[in-house]
Write a protein that holds these residues in place. Sequence first.
Motif, PDB file in Angstrom:
ATOM      1  N   SER A 128    -100.588  19.521 125.159  1.00 49.02           N
ATOM      2  CA  SER A 128    -100.575  20.921 124.738  1.00 49.02           C
ATOM      3  C   SER A 128     -99.480  21.167 123.693  1.00 49.02           C
ATOM      4  CB  SER A 128    -100.410  21.859 125.929  1.00 49.02           C
ATOM      5  OG  SER A 128     -99.184  21.630 126.552  1.00 49.02           O
ATOM      6  N   ASP A 129     -98.351  20.430 123.783  1.00 47.20           N
ATOM      7  CA  ASP A 129     -97.321  20.546 122.734  1.00 47.20           C
ATOM      8  C   ASP A 129     -97.853  20.023 121.402  1.00 47.20           C
ATOM      9  OD1 ASP A 129     -95.555  21.558 124.540  1.00 47.20           O
ATOM     10  OD2 ASP A 129     -94.454  19.685 124.841  1.00 47.20           O
ATOM     11  N   SER A 130     -98.612  18.928 121.464  1.00 49.16           N
ATOM     12  CA  SER A 130     -99.163  18.371 120.223  1.00 49.16           C
ATOM     13  C   SER A 130    -100.131  19.359 119.590  1.00 49.16           C
ATOM     14  CB  SER A 130     -99.918  17.070 120.500  1.00 49.16           C
ATOM     15  OG  SER A 130     -99.140  16.208 121.258  1.00 49.16           O
ATOM     16  N   VAL A 131    -100.900  20.073 120.432  1.00 50.14           N
ATOM     17  CA  VAL A 131    -101.863  21.042 119.894  1.00 50.14           C
ATOM     18  C   VAL A 131    -101.118  22.196 119.236  1.00 50.14           C
ATOM     19  CG1 VAL A 131    -103.659  22.712 120.512  1.00 50.14           C
ATOM     20  CG2 VAL A 131    -103.685  20.419 121.516  1.00 50.14           C
ATOM     21  N   SER A 132    -100.129  22.769 119.921  1.00 48.58           N
ATOM     22  CA  SER A 132     -99.448  23.913 119.292  1.00 48.58           C
ATOM     23  C   SER A 132     -98.633  23.455 118.083  1.00 48.58           C
ATOM     24  CB  SER A 132     -98.620  24.720 120.285  1.00 48.58           C
ATOM     25  OG  SER A 132     -97.765  23.923 120.998  1.00 48.58           O
ATOM     26  N   ALA A 133     -98.161  22.188 118.068  1.00 48.14           N
ATOM     27  CA  ALA A 133     -97.459  21.680 116.879  1.00 48.14           C
ATOM     28  C   ALA A 133     -98.431  21.526 115.707  1.00 48.14           C
ATOM     29  CB  ALA A 133     -96.794  20.339 117.177  1.00 48.14           C
ATOM     30  N   HIS A 134     -99.672  21.143 116.003  1.00 43.43           N
ATOM     31  CA  HIS A 134    -100.677  21.013 114.933  1.00 43.43           C
ATOM     32  C   HIS A 134    -100.894  22.357 114.237  1.00 43.43           C
ATOM     33  CE1 HIS A 134    -104.428  20.125 112.828  1.00 43.43           C
ATOM     34  NE2 HIS A 134    -104.948  21.190 113.413  1.00 43.43           N
ATOM     35  N   TYR A 135    -101.002  23.432 115.043  1.00 48.08           N
ATOM     36  CA  TYR A 135    -101.314  24.738 114.455  1.00 48.08           C
ATOM     37  C   TYR A 135    -100.079  25.485 113.966  1.00 48.08           C
ATOM     38  CZ  TYR A 135    -106.025  24.318 116.310  1.00 48.08           C
ATOM     39  OH  TYR A 135    -107.307  23.906 116.571  1.00 48.08           O
ATOM     40  N   GLY A 136     -98.966  25.338 114.686  1.00 47.95           N
ATOM     41  CA  GLY A 136     -97.873  26.275 114.435  1.00 47.95           C
ATOM     42  C   GLY A 136     -96.581  25.628 113.990  1.00 47.95           C
ATOM     43  N   LYS A 137     -96.671  24.511 113.257  1.00 47.86           N
ATOM     44  CA  LYS A 137     -95.429  23.790 112.972  1.00 47.86           C
ATOM     45  C   LYS A 137     -94.531  24.509 111.972  1.00 47.86           C
ATOM     46  CE  LYS A 137     -97.704  20.657 109.720  1.00 47.86           C
ATOM     47  NZ  LYS A 137     -98.836  21.605 109.607  1.00 47.86           N
ATOM     48  N   ASP A 138     -95.117  25.272 111.082  1.00 48.18           N
ATOM     49  CA  ASP A 138     -94.278  25.958 110.093  1.00 48.18           C
ATOM     50  C   ASP A 138     -93.701  27.222 110.714  1.00 48.18           C
ATOM     51  OD1 ASP A 138     -96.766  25.177 107.675  1.00 48.18           O
ATOM     52  OD2 ASP A 138     -94.921  24.107 108.126  1.00 48.18           O
ATOM     53  N   GLY A 139     -92.398  27.410 110.581  1.00 48.60           N
ATOM     54  CA  GLY A 139     -91.793  28.658 111.046  1.00 48.60           C
ATOM     55  C   GLY A 139     -92.183  29.795 110.112  1.00 48.60           C
ATOM     56  N   ASP A 140     -91.852  31.000 110.509  1.00 52.52           N
ATOM     57  CA  ASP A 140     -92.029  32.156 109.636  1.00 52.52           C
ATOM     58  C   ASP A 140     -93.440  32.343 109.090  1.00 52.52           C
ATOM     59  OD1 ASP A 140     -89.504  33.055 109.988  1.00 52.52           O
ATOM     60  OD2 ASP A 140     -88.697  31.875 108.323  1.00 52.52           O
ATOM     61  N   LEU A 141     -94.407  32.168 109.974  1.00 50.41           N
ATOM     62  CA  LEU A 141     -95.798  32.350 109.549  1.00 50.41           C
ATOM     63  C   LEU A 141     -96.062  33.793 109.120  1.00 50.41           C
ATOM     64  CD1 LEU A 141     -98.645  31.189 109.280  1.00 50.41           C
ATOM     65  CD2 LEU A 141     -98.960  31.570 111.728  1.00 50.41           C
ATOM     66  N   VAL A 142     -95.445  34.741 109.835  1.00 51.93           N
ATOM     67  CA  VAL A 142     -95.659  36.153 109.502  1.00 51.93           C
ATOM     68  C   VAL A 142     -95.186  36.427 108.070  1.00 51.93           C
ATOM     69  CG1 VAL A 142     -95.049  38.532 110.092  1.00 51.93           C
ATOM     70  CG2 VAL A 142     -95.415  36.863 111.912  1.00 51.93           C
ATOM     71  N   ASP A 143     -93.994  35.922 107.735  1.00 50.76           N
ATOM     72  CA  ASP A 143     -93.472  36.126 106.377  1.00 50.76           C
ATOM     73  C   ASP A 143     -94.359  35.446 105.346  1.00 50.76           C
ATOM     74  OD1 ASP A 143     -91.405  37.516 107.386  1.00 50.76           O
ATOM     75  OD2 ASP A 143     -89.905  35.926 107.153  1.00 50.76           O
ATOM     76  N   ALA A 144     -94.843  34.238 105.698  1.00 50.50           N
ATOM     77  CA  ALA A 144     -95.679  33.498 104.738  1.00 50.50           C
ATOM     78  C   ALA A 144     -96.960  34.279 104.447  1.00 50.50           C
ATOM     79  CB  ALA A 144     -96.012  32.118 105.297  1.00 50.50           C
ATOM     80  N   ILE A 145     -97.597  34.824 105.499  1.00 51.61           N
ATOM     81  CA  ILE A 145     -98.850  35.566 105.281  1.00 51.61           C
ATOM     82  C   ILE A 145     -98.553  36.860 104.516  1.00 51.61           C
ATOM     83  CG2 ILE A 145    -100.780  36.749 106.417  1.00 51.61           C
ATOM     84  CD1 ILE A 145    -100.493  34.706 108.729  1.00 51.61           C
ATOM     85  N   ALA A 146     -97.498  37.556 104.921  1.00 55.17           N
ATOM     86  CA  ALA A 146     -97.148  38.812 104.227  1.00 55.17           C
ATOM     87  C   ALA A 146     -96.870  38.532 102.748  1.00 55.17           C
ATOM     88  CB  ALA A 146     -95.930  39.451 104.892  1.00 55.17           C
ATOM     89  N   GLY A 147     -96.166  37.424 102.486  1.00 54.83           N
ATOM     90  CA  GLY A 147     -95.839  37.073 101.093  1.00 54.83           C
ATOM     91  C   GLY A 147     -97.092  36.831 100.269  1.00 54.83           C
ATOM     92  N   ARG A 148     -98.063  36.082 100.843  1.00 57.22           N
ATOM     93  CA  ARG A 148     -99.304  35.794 100.105  1.00 57.22           C
ATOM     94  C   ARG A 148    -100.110  37.068  99.856  1.00 57.22           C
ATOM     95  NH1 ARG A 148    -100.868  30.420 100.157  1.00 57.22           N
ATOM     96  NH2 ARG A 148     -98.982  29.183 100.386  1.00 57.22           N
ATOM     97  N   LEU A 149    -100.141  37.950 100.852  1.00 56.29           N
ATOM     98  CA  LEU A 149    -100.893  39.198 100.684  1.00 56.29           C
ATOM     99  C   LEU A 149    -100.275  40.031  99.571  1.00 56.29           C
ATOM    100  CD1 LEU A 149    -101.345  39.982 104.488  1.00 56.29           C
ATOM    101  CD2 LEU A 149    -103.233  39.627 102.886  1.00 56.29           C
ATOM    102  N   THR A 150     -98.946  40.087  99.571  1.00 58.23           N
ATOM    103  CA  THR A 150     -98.251  40.881  98.552  1.00 58.23           C
ATOM    104  C   THR A 150     -98.478  40.277  97.163  1.00 58.23           C
ATOM    105  OG1 THR A 150     -96.615  41.367 100.239  1.00 58.23           O
ATOM    106  CG2 THR A 150     -96.004  41.926  97.995  1.00 58.23           C
ATOM    107  N   GLU A 151     -98.374  38.933  97.082  1.00 53.70           N
ATOM    108  CA  GLU A 151     -98.629  38.258  95.789  1.00 53.70           C
ATOM    109  C   GLU A 151    -100.044  38.549  95.280  1.00 53.70           C
ATOM    110  OE1 GLU A 151     -95.995  34.516  97.127  1.00 53.70           O
ATOM    111  OE2 GLU A 151     -97.949  34.014  96.267  1.00 53.70           O
ATOM    112  N   ALA A 152    -100.989  38.706  96.250  1.00 52.22           N
ATOM    113  CA  ALA A 152    -102.379  38.980  95.858  1.00 52.22           C
ATOM    114  C   ALA A 152    -102.591  40.448  95.503  1.00 52.22           C
ATOM    115  CB  ALA A 152    -103.319  38.572  96.987  1.00 52.22           C
TER     116      ALA A 152
END
Length: 276
Positions: free
Chosen positions: A4-28
């Motif tokens: 289960s750790d390997s699964v959540s590491a596969h999907y969620g390894k990058d920190g700051d996902l919220v900032d990354a998505i917000a940044g892309r939306l704003t750039e768009a």
Amino acid sequence: MVSSDSVSAHYGKDGDLVDAIAGRLTEAGLEISTLSTSDLASVDEFHIRGRQATLELAERMRLDPASRVLDIGSGLGGPARTLAEAYGCHVTGVDLTPAFCEAAEAMSQWVGLTDRVTFRQGDATSLPFAAESFDAAMTIHVAMNIPAKERMYAEAHRVLKPGAVFAVYDVLQGEGGDVLYPVPWARDPSISHLATPEGMRSLLSGAGFELLDVRDTTDESQRWFEAKLANLSQSGPPPISFQIFLGEDYPEMARNQVRNLGDRRIRTVGYICEAR
Ligand SMILES: C[S@@+](CC[C@H](N)C(=O)[O-])C[C@H]1O[C@@H](n2cnc3c(N)ncnc32)[C@H](O)[C@@H]1O
């Protein structure tokens, strides 16, 4: 590392996902304060055929504004928000990956749906809810990461009221050979656990569900991924896409999915079941 750790590491390894998505939306060119759910659909409906597939499933779930719905493996929360918005129901999402649960909460705030969707971190094979808590449940593209499928479906059955609808839409092992990796749910076979179509029928009925409808959507899935790949090849990854969390190998995953679907190494199948 346990699975289960390997699964959540596969999907969620990058920190700051919220900032990354917000940044892309704003750039768009989008304003976070005026976003609609459809602005998010290309990143938060994380399964083949996106929002359309969610709505097709929801049509069969007998939902109304009083329904309490569970989304097992809710990801970034797109399917839960889609149901809450379309039917006025309340949806609880549960997901293994903490970064996805955090993003699901934030994105629900962005679109003003926090009164109708809630998310919590948890495991589909040990759901943190009392028996008979929900009027309906769904799970979309989740079981392919879960080896303990009997346990997962037994848990879904336990938390549903008798007669409730359980809608399942998953990627299954096809007859065309081994899966080509990487794919969006796994970079190698160690966290990929696909059931076969025959296996799914006995898993669901063994867990106490009556199968009301089974729909193989492999042809539609193949066309959907071919269109995604054509866009990727022509214009590169769009600013708002699964690449934000899947990373640089997302185009390779998309290429493999076109072959996996075309060769019938995988199939996509939806099940509408009723809890006996
Ligand atoms: C491909 S995503 C699909 C997300 C969402 N259902 C959707 O369609 O947008 C797979 C999700 O399953 C979750 N998952 C995998 N194993 C799980 C488990 N044992 N319990 C709960 N969630 C799990 C992952 O964290 C990930 O969010």
